[in-house]
Design an enzyme around this catalytic site. Structure first.
Site, PDB file in Angstrom:
ATOM      1  CB  CYS A  37      -0.920   0.090   1.331  1.00 61.32           C
ATOM      2  SG  CYS A  37      -2.110   1.427   1.122  1.00 61.32           S
ATOM      3  CB  CYS A  38       3.671   2.479   2.166  1.00 60.83           C
ATOM      4  SG  CYS A  38       3.008   2.630   3.667  1.00 60.83           S
ATOM      5  CB  CYS A  46      -2.648   6.618   5.714  1.00 55.00           C
ATOM      6  SG  CYS A  46      -1.526   7.223   4.428  1.00 55.00           S
ATOM      7  CB  CYS A 100       5.874   4.884   4.399  1.00 54.57           C
ATOM      8  SG  CYS A 100       6.856   6.363   4.010  1.00 54.57           S
TER       9      CYS A 100
END
Length: 231
Positions: free
Chosen positions: A118-119, A201, A227
Site C-alpha cells: 500500500c505504501c 494515513c 513507509c
C-alpha cells in the site's frame, strides 16, 4: 534540465554531511538551494509547519511537496492548506493517478492486507515520480524520533533515487522542536493535541500512549516502522 552526474552528487553529499553536521537548519536549507537551485525541493508530511517555516525563512518561496495518499486525516489536509496560506512557500500536492475508490476496486483495502505494498503504491511511487526533475530533496526526519532514524545524517546520498537527501532537522531534539513551535507560533496539526505524535494515513495511525515511542502509533500491531520513503 541538465542534472549533475551521479558520482558527483554522491561525493557532494558525503562532503556536505561532514561540513554541515553542526550547521543551523536554515543554513543547511540555504546551502541546498544555493547548490541545486530549482532542482531542490522540500517535502512535508504536514504534522506541523516546522520544516516549512525554517525553509521559507531561509529561502522565501521555496517549493514544498506534499504527498496526498487519499487516506489522510482531514486535519492533515487542513494543516497543508493553512501552511500554504500562511508561510512564504509554494505547496505542490502530489497524488497517485488512481483515486482511492479506483485503487480499492483494483487492489482492495491494501492497508489491511499488505501495508508495505500500500505504501509502495500510494506513497513511494508517486513521490519517486514527482522527484524526477530534482537533484536533491529535503524531509523532516530527526534522529530523536526513533531508533531506526538515530544515525540520520544532515545530508545523505539517496541511492534508490540517485539524489541528494537533505535532513535539515536531523540533529534537533523534541525539546528543540517544541521550543521552535512556541517561539515562532508554528502551525501544528490539531491531531497532535489528541496524542497523535507521528501522523500518517488515517487507517494506519493511532494516538500514542504515555511512555510510548513517538512513532508507536504508526502501523501499530505490526513490525513495520517506515513507509519506504526515507529508507
Amino acid at each position: 534540465m541538465t542534472l549533475c552526474p551521479t558520482n558527483s552528487l554522491e561525493a557532494l553529499a558525503l562532503d556536505a554531511a561532514r561540513n554541515l553536521e553542526d550547521a543551523p537548519a536554515g543554513e543547511i536549507v540555504r546551502w541546498a538551494h544555493e547548490t541545486f537551485g530549482e532542482r531542490f525541493a522540500i517535502t512535508a508530511s504536514m504534522a506541523d509547519g516546522v520544516l516549512s517555516h525554517v525553509a521559507s525563512t531561509a529561502v522565501p518561496g521555496i517549493k514544498v511537496l506534499f504527498l496526498d495518499t487519499g487516506y489522510h486525516f482531514a486535519e492533515t489536509i487542513g494543516t497543508r492548506d493553512a501552511i500554504a496560506a500562511t508561510y512564504d512557500v509554494e505547496v505542490e500536492t502530489i497524488t497517485h493517478p488512481l483515486r482511492v475508490p479506483e485503487h480499492e476496486a483494483e487492489y482492495g483495502k491494501l492497508y489491511e492486507i499488505d501495508s508495505d505494498l500500500c505504501c509502495a503504491i500510494r506513497k513511494v511511487w508517486p513521490l519517486d515520480r514527482a522527484l524526477k526533475p530534482y537533484d536533491a530533496w529535503a524531509g523532516g526526519v530527526r534522529r530523536s524520533e526513533s531508533p531506526t532514524r538515530a544515525n540520520t545524517p544532515v545530508v545523505a546520498w539517496d541511492p534508490k533515487r540517485g539524489k541528494v537527501k537533505v535532513n535539515p532537522l536531523a540533529t534537533w531534539t523534541d525539546e528543540q522542536v517544541d521550543a521552535y513551535v512556541e517561539q515562532h507560533n508554528i502551525l501544528v496539526n490539531p491531531l497532535r493535541e489528541l496524542g497523535f505524535l507521528s501522523i500518517g494515513c488515517e487507517p494506519c495511525t493511532r494516538p500514542v500512549a504515555d511512555g510510548e515511542d513517538a512513532r508507536a502509533g504508526r502501523w501499530a500491531g505490526s513490525s513495520k516502522t517506515e513507509c519506504g520513503i526515507n529508507i
